[in-house]
Enzyme design. Structure first.
Site, short mmCIF file in Angstrom:
data_model
loop_
_atom_site.label_atom_id
_atom_site.label_comp_id
_atom_site.label_asym_id
_atom_site.label_seq_id
_atom_site.Cartn_x
_atom_site.Cartn_y
_atom_site.Cartn_z
N LYS A 91 -11.01 -5.04 -4.19
CA LYS A 91 -11.63 -3.84 -4.75
C LYS A 91 -10.61 -2.92 -5.39
O LYS A 91 -10.97 -2.01 -6.12
CB LYS A 91 -12.45 -3.11 -3.69
N LYS B 246 0.83 -1.21 0.00
CA LYS B 246 0.00 0.00 0.00
C LYS B 246 0.86 1.26 0.00
O LYS B 246 0.55 2.24 -0.68
CB LYS B 246 -0.94 0.02 1.21
N LYS C 216 -5.60 -11.98 -6.23
CA LYS C 216 -6.76 -12.13 -5.34
C LYS C 216 -7.85 -11.15 -5.72
O LYS C 216 -7.58 -10.05 -6.21
CB LYS C 216 -6.33 -11.98 -3.88
P1 TYM Z 1 -10.60 -6.57 4.89
O1 TYM Z 1 -11.63 -5.57 5.33
O2 TYM Z 1 -9.68 -6.18 3.80
O3 TYM Z 1 -11.28 -7.92 4.46
C1 TYM Z 1 -12.22 -8.59 5.29
C2 TYM Z 1 -11.97 -10.07 5.24
O4 TYM Z 1 -12.08 -10.57 3.89
C3 TYM Z 1 -10.96 -11.39 3.61
N1 TYM Z 1 -10.69 -11.32 2.15
C4 TYM Z 1 -10.56 -12.38 1.35
N2 TYM Z 1 -10.65 -13.71 1.58
C5 TYM Z 1 -10.50 -14.54 0.53
N3 TYM Z 1 -10.27 -14.12 -0.75
C6 TYM Z 1 -10.19 -12.80 -1.03
N4 TYM Z 1 -9.99 -12.39 -2.28
C7 TYM Z 1 -10.33 -11.87 0.03
N5 TYM Z 1 -10.30 -10.51 0.11
C8 TYM Z 1 -10.51 -10.20 1.41
C9 TYM Z 1 -9.84 -10.82 4.44
O5 TYM Z 1 -8.81 -11.75 4.64
C10 TYM Z 1 -10.57 -10.46 5.72
O6 TYM Z 1 -10.65 -11.58 6.57
N6 TYM Z 1 -7.11 -6.08 8.42
C11 TYM Z 1 -8.40 -6.68 8.12
C12 TYM Z 1 -9.51 -6.18 9.02
C13 TYM Z 1 -9.27 -6.34 10.48
C14 TYM Z 1 -9.29 -7.54 11.22
C15 TYM Z 1 -9.06 -7.18 12.58
C16 TYM Z 1 -9.49 -8.88 10.88
C17 TYM Z 1 -9.04 -5.33 11.37
N7 TYM Z 1 -8.91 -5.83 12.61
C18 TYM Z 1 -9.02 -8.13 13.61
C19 TYM Z 1 -9.45 -9.83 11.92
C20 TYM Z 1 -9.19 -9.46 13.25
C21 TYM Z 1 -8.77 -6.31 6.70
O7 TYM Z 1 -8.29 -5.38 6.15
O8 TYM Z 1 -9.76 -7.06 6.16
#
Ligand code: TYM
Length: 332
Positions: A198, A112, A195
């Site tokens: 968005k 990023k 992957k």
């Molecule tokens: P975020 O908001 O980007 O995504 C939410 C969840 O979706 C999963 N994900 C995917 N899984 C499979 N294939 C894909 N193409 C794909 N794209 C997204 C992500 O792995 C995630 O589980 N940092 C985290 C948010 C967060 C969090 C936490 C998660 C903040 N605090 C504490 C767990 C525990 C994030 O950016 O997810």
């Protein structure tokens, strides 16, 4: 009961199929067996620029989507991260236990930051994974359902828990990632080695849960496959078809092997047409449900307030013991 915590960022108008299959579906299932805490991570969202009005709107939309897919406020604490100030408070303490180089090795940060240029990337983007560790450790979490892309952040969380415990005495439960292998990484429909995300170049490889279902159907029908004709799971030779099979299997509870048999002698066109139908049938009532939650914002906000209240009971107890161990003078 063992505890689960997970979070999702309110950074788009809609969650996508990768979010759902990689993580959210597990959130719903784990409610049957675990004590569950789920949060919309608005503090994480502002590590990149957000329009305030849009952020507020997306936070509610995120909560509505979680409820619509089956997060049950009677069984889960569903809350907004900024409603529980302990997240930011613990994050500060953990930042002071994190090495600069250690944080700098986080690959999502590097990606990023490289995209934004180091003058534009915020310090918050750098410390983002530490805030995530705070989210998890505050709830004495045993299992964290996420997609594969969060594995490194979980590793950092475990290192911080271990470090804090050995330095100040056992304070945190050691969390385990809960990553379901088959759906841990859903791929872009146009570029099936990247992957689904968005931030892809075009939206054509991305299925958004709240987009017009006709549009989703079209994207599936025009998904990139290969020049062969056999419907077979083979990540190396048939990345596109394998991704479609993974999605199909997850949405129907039919195994990939069953699907391979069912499509023997048929072509990719049949597979895509049927999957498009499965998706439309699933997403259409889901969208209606999301809308009904959004039609009653007062009730939605009440659910989130109750979730935050429940979350704070646990979070404040953990933070109090952290403050005590660190040597902070108790406030009178
Ligand atoms: P975020 O908001 O980007 O995504 C939410 C969840 O979706 C999963 N994900 C995917 N899984 C499979 N294939 C894909 N193409 C794909 N794209 C997204 C992500 O792995 C995630 O589980 N940092 C985290 C948010 C967060 C969090 C936490 C998660 C903040 N605090 C504490 C767990 C525990 C994030 O950016 O997810």
């Amino acid at each position: 009961r063992l505890r689960v915590l997970s979070g999702i960022q309110p950074t788009a108008d809609s969650f996508h199929l990768g979010n759902y299959l990689g993580a959210l579906r597990q959130w719903v299932r784990l409610q049957d067996t675990h004590e569950t805490f789920y949060c919309v991570v608005d503090l994480h969202a502002i590590t990149v620029e957000q329009d305030p009005k849009v952020l507020l709107e997306r936070t509610r939309r995120s909560a509505a989507q979680l409820l619509a897919i089956g997060v049950d406020p009677a069984r889960s604490a569903l809350f907004v991260q900024s409603h529980v100030p302990e997240h930011a408070q613990l994050s500060w303490v953990l930042e002071c236990q994190t090495g600069f180089g250690e944080a700098g090795r986080m690959t999502q940060f590097k990606d990023k930051a490289a995209k934004q240029g180091s003058d534009h990337a915020s310090v918050g983007l750098f410390t983002y994974p530490v805030l995530m560790a705070a989210d998890i450790l505050l709830y004495q979490t045993n299992a964290v359902p996420v997609g594969e892309d969060q594995r490194q952040h979980l590793e950092l969380t475990r290192n911080l828990a271990q470090r804090f415990n050995s330095r100040f005495g056992k304070t945190f439960v050691m969390p385990e990632p809960f990553i379901v292998k088959d759906t841990a990484k859903i791929y872009d429909l146009q570029e099936p080695t990247a992957k689904m995300s968005k931030s892809a170049a075009t939206g054509n490889g991305l299925i958004e849960l709240l987009e017009d279902p006709k549009r989703s159907a079209k994207k599936i029908r025009s998904a990139v496959t290969d020049t062969g004709r056999e419907v077979r799971f083979d990540r190396e030779e048939k990345a596109g078809v394998s991704n479609l099979l993974t999605i199909y299997s997850a949405l129907t509870e039919r195994t990939v092997a069953e699907l391979e048999t069912a499509y023997e002698g048929k072509g990719y066109g049949d597979l895509k047409k049927d999957l498009a139908e499965v998706l439309v049938d699933w997403v259409t009532p889901l969208q209606e449900s999301v809308q009904s939650y959004l039609d009653d914002v007062a009730e939605l906000d009440r659910i989130l307030a109750a979730g935050a209240h429940r979350a704070r009971e646990v979070a404040s107890a953990t933070l109090a013991s952290v403050y005590e161990r660190i040597g902070f003078l108790p406030a009178g």
